[in-house]
Design a protein around this motif. Structure first.
Motif, short mmCIF file in Angstrom:
data_model
loop_
_atom_site.label_atom_id
_atom_site.label_comp_id
_atom_site.label_asym_id
_atom_site.label_seq_id
_atom_site.Cartn_x
_atom_site.Cartn_y
_atom_site.Cartn_z
N ARG A 130 -10.31 4.35 -13.69
CA ARG A 130 -8.98 3.97 -14.15
C ARG A 130 -7.83 4.11 -12.96
O ARG A 130 -7.03 3.25 -12.69
N ALA A 131 -7.64 5.42 -12.65
CA ALA A 131 -6.60 5.87 -11.89
C ALA A 131 -6.78 5.27 -10.39
O ALA A 131 -6.23 4.63 -9.73
N ALA A 132 -8.12 4.75 -9.87
CA ALA A 132 -8.44 4.47 -8.67
C ALA A 132 -8.11 2.85 -8.77
O ALA A 132 -7.50 2.27 -8.08
N HIS A 133 -8.34 2.08 -10.03
CA HIS A 133 -8.13 0.88 -10.13
C HIS A 133 -6.46 0.77 -10.10
O HIS A 133 -6.22 -0.36 -9.31
N TYR A 134 -5.75 1.32 -10.84
CA TYR A 134 -4.33 1.12 -10.82
C TYR A 134 -3.70 1.14 -9.43
O TYR A 134 -2.77 0.82 -9.13
N LEU A 135 -4.16 2.39 -8.67
CA LEU A 135 -3.84 2.82 -7.34
C LEU A 135 -4.11 1.28 -6.43
O LEU A 135 -3.14 1.10 -5.58
N GLY A 136 -5.19 0.98 -6.68
CA GLY A 136 -5.62 -0.26 -5.69
C GLY A 136 -4.67 -1.48 -6.41
O GLY A 136 -4.18 -2.21 -5.58
N LEU A 137 -4.21 -1.64 -7.54
CA LEU A 137 -3.50 -2.67 -7.91
C LEU A 137 -2.22 -2.31 -7.28
O LEU A 137 -1.33 -3.42 -6.86
N ARG A 138 -1.75 -1.20 -7.35
CA ARG A 138 -0.15 -0.69 -6.94
C ARG A 138 -0.08 -1.30 -5.22
O ARG A 138 0.98 -1.88 -4.88
N ARG A 139 -1.00 -1.04 -4.60
CA ARG A 139 -1.30 -1.36 -3.18
C ARG A 139 -1.20 -3.01 -2.96
O ARG A 139 -0.49 -3.48 -2.08
#
Length: 202
Positions: free
Chosen positions: A88-97
């Motif tokens: 989940r954390a990796a997904h939202y970091l990717g979305l943020r970028r």
């Protein structure tokens, strides 16, 4: 070719198999929502291009892609529940970028996390970009069949939450009420989704 644009309206393509492509302005954000098993990831993999008309990257953000990468890595021997928070954390970091890149973005949305749509809407508003919802309207039994076909489902409780959230989105779209911050909604049933061949930005 169907061009939803930024006119704050609903495009209902259900029961229509003639729409082969959707075109959005370059740099806009598209949220793909629907029940688990309705075909969101399949549709995104099939129709989202790697680049827009000018050659700029189109960012496809799907938590399932992140999960599969992690499942092939060092944690593959562990139960998914143990490393789910990391996915989940990796997904939202990717979305943020992706949102900060200024490029076109297509995001997989489970329907129950309204705060994610609000986050994306804020990003669209700040950047002066259009925000579009592509909503897969399929019967629950079809979605459940899709879960069985992929060999991965959600609990009855979670599915009930998804049904309520997606039903609200669909009812609002049918009444021409767009989610706050969105500039268009495209409604697809399974047949219309299967007929769709591409999503373009430009």
């Amino acid at each position: 070719m169907v061009r939803p644009g930024r006119g704050a309206y609903v495009v209902d393509l259900r029961d229509r198999r003639t729409a082969r492509a959707l075109q959005f302005p370059a740099g806009d954000l598209v949220v793909v929502s629907g029940l688990p098993g309705s075909g969101k990831s399949t549709l995104m993999h099939r129709v989202v291009p790697p680049a827009d008309a000018s050659g700029a990257a189109v960012h496809r953000i799907d938590s399932q892609d992140v999960r599969e990468r992690w499942a092939r890595g060092r944690l593959r021997a562990l139960p998914y529940g143990l490393y789910r928070p990391l996915v989940r954390a990796a997904h939202y970091l990717g979305l943020r970028r992706a949102l900060r890149s200024g490029g076109s973005v297509v995001v997989h949305d489970c329907g129950t996390l309204a705060w994610v749509r609000r986050w994306i809407a804020r990003s669209a508003r700040r950047g002066g970009r259009g925000l579009h919802l592509v909503l897969l309207d399929v019967p629950p039994e079809v979605a459940l069949s899709g879960q069985r076909d992929r060999g991965r489902g959600v609990s009855r409780y979670a599915f009930a939450r998804h049904r309520r959230a997606v039903r609200r989105l669909t009812e609002d779209a049918r009444a021409a009420r767009l989610p706050r911050g969105f500039t268009s909604v495209v409604l697809l049933d399974r047949a219309a989704a299967e007929a769709l061949r591409s999503v373009a930005f430009g």
